[in-house]
Design a protein around this motif. Structure first.
Motif, short mmCIF file in Angstrom:
data_model
loop_
_atom_site.label_atom_id
_atom_site.label_comp_id
_atom_site.label_asym_id
_atom_site.label_seq_id
_atom_site.Cartn_x
_atom_site.Cartn_y
_atom_site.Cartn_z
N GLY A 51 0.89 -1.24 -0.15
CA GLY A 51 0.06 -0.03 0.07
C GLY A 51 0.78 1.15 0.02
N ARG A 52 0.19 2.44 -0.10
CA ARG A 52 1.01 3.76 0.06
C ARG A 52 0.80 4.35 1.43
NH1 ARG A 52 3.28 6.11 -3.85
NH2 ARG A 52 2.94 8.03 -2.93
N THR A 53 1.83 4.96 1.65
CA THR A 53 1.84 5.60 3.22
C THR A 53 0.77 6.57 3.26
OG1 THR A 53 3.33 7.25 2.31
CG2 THR A 53 4.24 5.35 3.61
N SER A 54 0.23 7.21 2.30
CA SER A 54 -0.88 7.98 2.32
C SER A 54 -2.13 7.59 2.15
CB SER A 54 -0.71 9.10 1.04
OG SER A 54 -0.45 8.53 -0.01
N ASP A 55 -2.35 6.21 1.87
CA ASP A 55 -3.54 5.44 1.80
C ASP A 55 -4.04 4.79 3.05
OD1 ASP A 55 -3.86 6.71 -0.76
OD2 ASP A 55 -3.22 4.69 -1.74
N MET A 56 -3.02 4.62 4.05
CA MET A 56 -3.14 3.70 5.18
C MET A 56 -4.23 4.32 5.73
SD MET A 56 -1.07 1.20 4.80
CE MET A 56 -1.13 0.59 6.62
N ILE A 57 -5.18 3.57 6.50
CA ILE A 57 -6.25 3.88 7.18
C ILE A 57 -5.88 3.58 8.78
CG2 ILE A 57 -8.53 3.27 7.88
CD1 ILE A 57 -8.96 2.07 4.88
N LYS A 58 -6.16 4.67 9.62
CA LYS A 58 -5.63 4.71 10.84
C LYS A 58 -7.12 4.67 11.68
CE LYS A 58 -1.88 7.78 9.74
NZ LYS A 58 -2.15 7.77 8.42
N SER A 59 -7.11 3.28 12.24
CA SER A 59 -8.41 2.98 12.70
C SER A 59 -8.16 2.64 14.15
CB SER A 59 -9.24 2.07 12.13
OG SER A 59 -10.56 2.01 12.77
N GLY A 60 -8.29 3.41 15.44
CA GLY A 60 -8.03 3.09 16.61
C GLY A 60 -6.60 2.84 16.60
N ALA A 61 -6.21 1.59 17.23
CA ALA A 61 -4.62 1.49 17.11
C ALA A 61 -4.27 0.78 16.06
CB ALA A 61 -4.33 0.64 18.66
N ILE A 63 -4.15 0.33 8.75
CA ILE A 63 -4.71 -0.71 8.00
C ILE A 63 -4.51 -0.40 6.49
CG2 ILE A 63 -6.86 -2.27 7.26
CD1 ILE A 63 -7.85 -1.06 10.04
N SER A 64 -3.93 -1.49 5.68
CA SER A 64 -3.80 -1.24 4.10
C SER A 64 -5.27 -1.45 3.53
CB SER A 64 -2.66 -1.84 3.71
OG SER A 64 -2.60 -1.71 2.27
N PRO A 65 -5.41 -0.62 2.64
CA PRO A 65 -6.88 -0.87 1.73
C PRO A 65 -6.76 -1.96 0.79
CG PRO A 65 -5.96 1.35 1.11
CD PRO A 65 -4.96 0.71 2.32
N LEU A 80 -14.87 8.15 17.43
CA LEU A 80 -14.23 7.54 18.40
C LEU A 80 -13.17 6.85 17.88
CD1 LEU A 80 -14.68 6.15 21.01
CD2 LEU A 80 -16.09 4.27 19.64
N MET A 81 -13.07 6.33 16.65
CA MET A 81 -12.00 5.48 16.07
C MET A 81 -10.55 6.27 15.42
SD MET A 81 -12.62 2.45 17.20
CE MET A 81 -11.40 1.51 16.27
N GLY A 82 -11.25 7.51 15.09
CA GLY A 82 -10.29 8.24 14.24
C GLY A 82 -10.61 8.13 12.73
N GLU A 83 -10.66 7.13 12.13
CA GLU A 83 -11.17 6.65 10.84
C GLU A 83 -11.95 5.17 11.15
OE1 GLU A 83 -8.62 8.25 7.43
OE2 GLU A 83 -7.56 6.74 8.39
N VAL A 84 -12.88 5.19 10.20
CA VAL A 84 -13.43 4.03 9.89
C VAL A 84 -13.32 3.32 8.48
CG1 VAL A 84 -15.15 3.86 12.05
CG2 VAL A 84 -15.77 4.74 9.66
N ILE A 85 -13.30 1.84 8.20
CA ILE A 85 -13.03 1.67 7.05
C ILE A 85 -14.61 1.43 6.17
CG2 ILE A 85 -12.78 -0.51 5.39
CD1 ILE A 85 -11.03 -1.45 8.09
N LYS A 86 -14.44 2.53 4.98
CA LYS A 86 -15.61 2.54 4.18
C LYS A 86 -15.15 1.76 2.75
CE LYS A 86 -19.17 5.43 2.40
NZ LYS A 86 -19.66 6.99 2.44
#
Length: 346
Positions: A245-255, A258-260, A285-291
């Protein structure tokens, strides 16, 4: 250094960059591509890629250099016409980005296409889901399929996965092309061992001298002649490279980070899915969630629960999309990459 070509590059984050390339950059990389794909004057190429982007520009120039025949088709608006031309024009070589092949697989009668004249098909411009590669391989039979990786800043190509290694190394981007050295490095700039994820960095005569009139941006990616691609990668014990994945695409969810890519590959295994893009969307709550944004194949139906259940069987629970949106299309740049910044904002 005198620029031979300046390619205006828009990333999936909508940041314009003028990539300045020299004659030496282009000559080095075109020669490596010609060798890597064994291109020759006998090849007949059906080109659907724009020549003002790096991928299309490399297709144009490599085949002009070898004396091959270029058959131009500048639109994917009517994909069945593309398939029809395979046979009409005795095409031997075809290049596409992942969305090109997704459209051909899901919106044409590719199963009935005649590939008897074909020598190779190739893919670059982002990761293609292994499920789509396997589906395509079943249709093209003994025709070679190459996976390629690169960046505009590298004059196009950095690695090629040889067709003979595809089955064993499915998911890999292969090894460096001639004249290119690649290292996977940690945050301190030190090479890491095989299996450890780091940033893919490249060195060679094909690497740009810099961005047009932007020293600050140049210095952010060029260090001692090495291009820092921003792509996360690792090698296996045999030296084959894999993109995480790309560093800019990483999803930060809680701790979790996650690579999409992994999620997209799993969802793409569902036969009713034509295209999918996964992003992180803001959450208090999580910062980001996966969509997940999903384009269905024509005349098919799929609901959110089915997709989430399939993901739960094949992914860790924290990687299962919390939100799913069905859409008619994924907006893309003219080079075929999904505009993720639009998805994040929606």
């Amino acid at each position: 250094m005198v620029s031979s070509l300046i390619l205006q590059h828009f990333s999936s984050l909508n940041r314009p960059k003028g990539v300045s390339l020299s004659h030496g950059n282009l000559k080095s990389n075109f020669s490596a591509i010609i060798k890597g794909l064994a291109l020759s004057a006998s090849d007949r190429i059906l080109s659907v890629l724009p020549f003002y982007y790096s991928y299309g520009n490399s297709v144009l120039n490599t085949h002009l250099l070898t004396g091959g025949c270029l058959v131009l088709e500048n639109s994917m608006m009517y994909p069945q016409l593309i398939v029809d031309k395979f046979d009409q024009e005795n095409i031997t070589v075809f290049y596409g980005v992942p969305s090109t092949y997704a459209i051909l697989l899901k919106r044409t009668n590719l199963k009935e296409a005649n590939f008897s004249s074909f020598r190779l098909l190739a893919q670059a411009g982002g990761p293609m889901p292994p499920a789509h590669i396997n589906e395509l391989k079943q249709l093209i039979g003994e025709t070679d399929f190459y996976v390629m990786y690169g960046q505009t800043e590298a004059s196009a190509r950095l690695t090629i996965l040889d067709a003979g290694s595809l089955n064993e190394k499915l998911g890999s981007i292969g090894k460096a092309v001639d004249g290119v050295t690649i290292e996977v490095r940690n945050k301190d700039g030190q090479p890491v061992e095989s299996g450890v994820i780091g940033e893919l960095c490249a060195f060679g005569k094909n690497i740009m001298p810099g961005y047009w009139r932007d020293e600050a941006l140049t210095s952010s990616v060029m260090v001692d002649g090495w291009l820092h691609t921003g792509d996360l990668a690792y090698t296996d014990d045999e030296g084959f490279l894999y993109i995480d994945g790309r560093t800019s695409d990483m999803i930060k969810s809680g701790a979790n980070r996650i690579s999409p890519k992994e999620i997209e590959e799993v969802i793409s295994e569902l036969p009713d899915v034509a295209e999918v893009a996964v992003v992180g969307t803001p959450d208090e709550l999580m910062g980001e969630v996966i969509k997940a944004f999903i384009v269905l194949a024509p005349d098919t139906e799929l609901d959110q629960r089915t997709i989430q259940s399939y993901c739960l069987k094949n992914l860790a629970k924290y990687k299962v999309p919390k939100k799913i949106s069905f859409t008619d299309e994924l907006q893309k740049t003219q080079s075929g990459k999904v505009k993720r910044y639009l998805l994040k904002a929606s």
